[in-house]
Each structure stands twice: as structure tokens, then as C-alpha cells.
Design an enzyme around this catalytic site. Structure first.
Site, short mmCIF file in Angstrom:
data_model
loop_
_atom_site.label_atom_id
_atom_site.label_comp_id
_atom_site.label_asym_id
_atom_site.label_seq_id
_atom_site.Cartn_x
_atom_site.Cartn_y
_atom_site.Cartn_z
N ARG A 1 0.73 -1.30 -0.06
CA ARG A 1 0.19 -0.04 0.03
C ARG A 1 0.98 1.27 -0.01
NH1 ARG A 1 -4.46 -0.41 4.05
NH2 ARG A 1 -5.18 -2.05 2.69
N ARG B 1 13.11 -4.78 6.15
CA ARG B 1 12.07 -5.48 6.96
C ARG B 1 10.62 -5.09 6.44
NH1 ARG B 1 13.88 -5.96 13.33
NH2 ARG B 1 16.21 -6.75 12.87
N ASP C 1 -13.33 -3.04 6.30
CA ASP C 1 -13.27 -4.04 5.50
C ASP C 1 -13.99 -4.98 6.06
OD1 ASP C 1 -11.68 -4.94 7.59
OD2 ASP C 1 -9.83 -5.29 6.66
#
Length: 251
Positions: free
Chosen positions: A34, A52, A213
Site C-alpha cells: 500500500r 523489514r 473491511d
């Protein structure tokens, strides 16, 4: 103890970006993919670092320099991102992410702007006493609500619950979502409380806007067996939340 500020030639230890490359305004998201998606919205975008879960980009939005960084899942790792950005001189941080709805009318495809967060995480209690509230900057909250309304999507605002556990469990010490629902919490997510507390400790602005969501409580799916964030209705809300966050970030 005064907040730490790093010199311009320093490199942030875990974000791995140089302080001199940071803008004073940062948009933070959980998912590295994103963050790359946000970078595509920027002018003159370039990647600063990739370490990471922390992917960092620079660019401009409406002519204003911005930083974009991913922080991964959960308050512990996200706190590293927020702390290093603040130490690097960022003065405004807005989180744009996804969350689960908690009120019956806060459902898939809606947007939620957080006014504050329940500190049910494991990080913020190590920073300040439990009595200290985790609050978003009021001016950013008002601006985020106005910007989100321009998307045409269903917009809500209020207190969100920040917890450490994504999937539910039978442990008796787990977060009682039904109790927080009765108290009026509008959504549940995993990082906002850490952001608001760290921002307060550094004396900087913070805000958060979320795409909903799912709503396991409304769907009677508290085990989240039917959870699926990869639907068009969620994608539209994610895009709307990102657009609102970017516009307010540079306002």
C-alpha cells in the site's frame, strides 16, 4: 525527558532512511504494498529505504513534500516507525489503514475517522500511564472528516479500539469487543493508540482514517471465518481513505 531529535546526516536505525530526506509530513500505512500504491499517487516519487516491513518513499502531493512509510501489523512494530519519524523531524503523521466496523451501521466500504483510541495495545502502557488518553489532533480530525466526505462514501467518526489480537481467541484476557461496542467505539484496528501517544510525547500532530473491511459483530461472524478484505467495495474505501489522508497531510 526531552524528545530525541536526530541530526540531518543521521540514518534512522530501522527505517534506514536518512533524516535529510524526510519531509515534515508523513503518511503511514501498514502494508508495504500500500505504501508503494501511495507513492504512485505522488509527483517525483522515489524510494528512500526498504528494510523489514518498513518501506519508505518521498515525493510531493499538490506541490508539498511528503514522506510515505509502511509500519507492518501491530502496535509494537508500528511504534518503531512512528518514533523514528518523530526523531527524524516529522511534525505531522497521518495513518491510513483498514479497520473492522463495530457499530451496526459501520460496515464494509465505509470510512472512519478516529477521534481517539482505546489503549488495548501492549505498547502505549509502557510509554505513559493508563490514565493518559490517546487522542488525535482535533484540527486534523475535523479536516479528515471533511476530506472523507468529498469521496461520496459513508463516513463515520469516533473512538476506535486499538488491540494487539487480529483473530479472536477464547482467552479470558482478550479485548471484549461487545463491551466497547456498547460504549460507542466505532471500529477496531491495531496501531492508532501507539501513534497518538507517541505523537503526544513528541509534541507533533497525528490523525487516522480507516477503510472498513468488515464488521464481524454485525455479520454474526465473530470467529472471522468469512473475512475477505480483497473486495471491490473495500478497495474503493481504501482509495478514498488514502486520498483524504494525502489531502489533509499537505493542507
Amino acid at each position: 525527558m526531552a524528545p530525541v531529535r536526530l541530526p540531518a546526516d543521521a540514518e534512522l536505525p530501522l527505517l534506514r532512511a536518512r533524516v535529510s530526506d524526510l519531509a515534515d509530513r508523513a503518511l503511514v500505512v501498514g502494508d508495504p504494498a500500500r505504501a508503494a500504491r501511495v507513492a504512485e499517487r505522488l509527483d517525483d516519487a522515489r524510494q528512500l529505504a526498504d528494510n523489514r516491513e518498513y518501506h519508505v518513499y518521498a515525493g510531493t502531493h499538490r506541490g508539498v513534500p511528503v514522506t510515505v512509510a509502511s509500519h507492518g501489523v501491530g502496535a509494537a512494530g508500528a511504534a518503531v516507525c512512528f518514533e523514528e519519524l518523530a526523531r527524524g523531524g516529522v511534525t505531522r503523521i497521518i495513518r491510513s489503514g483498514t479497520a473492522g466496523g463495530m457499530q451496526p451501521n459501520v460496515v464494509d466500504g465505509a470510512i472512519v475517522v478516529a477521534t481517539g483510541a482505546v489503549r488495548a495495545d501492549g505498547v502505549s502502557h509502557q510509554l505513559v500511564p493508563t490514565e493518559f488518553p490517546a487522542l488525535a489532533t482535533p484540527e486534523l480530525t475535523i479536516a479528515l472528516k471533511a476530506a472523507a466526505a468529498q469521496t461520496g462514501l459513508d463516513v463515520h467518526s469516533g473512538v476506535v479500539v486499538t488491540g494487539d489480537m487480529f483473530y479472536p481467541s477464547n482467552v479470558i484476557t482478550g479485548v471484549d469487543l461487545r463491551m466497547w461496542q456498547r460504549a460507542g467505539a466505532v471500529a477496531v484496528e491495531m496501531e492508532a493508540a501507539a501513534l497518538f501517544v507517541i505523537a503526544a510525547l513528541h509534541g507533533i500532530e497525528s490523525g487516522a482514517v480507516f477503510a472498513i473491511d468488515g464488521n464481524p459483530l454485525a455479520a454474526q461472524d465473530e470467529s472471522m471465518d468469512g473475512y475477505d478484505p480483497y473486495r471491490e467495495i473495500v478497495t474503493r474505501a481504501v482509495d478514498g481513505a488514502l486520498d483524504a489522508a494525502l489531502d489533509v497531510l499537505v493542507a
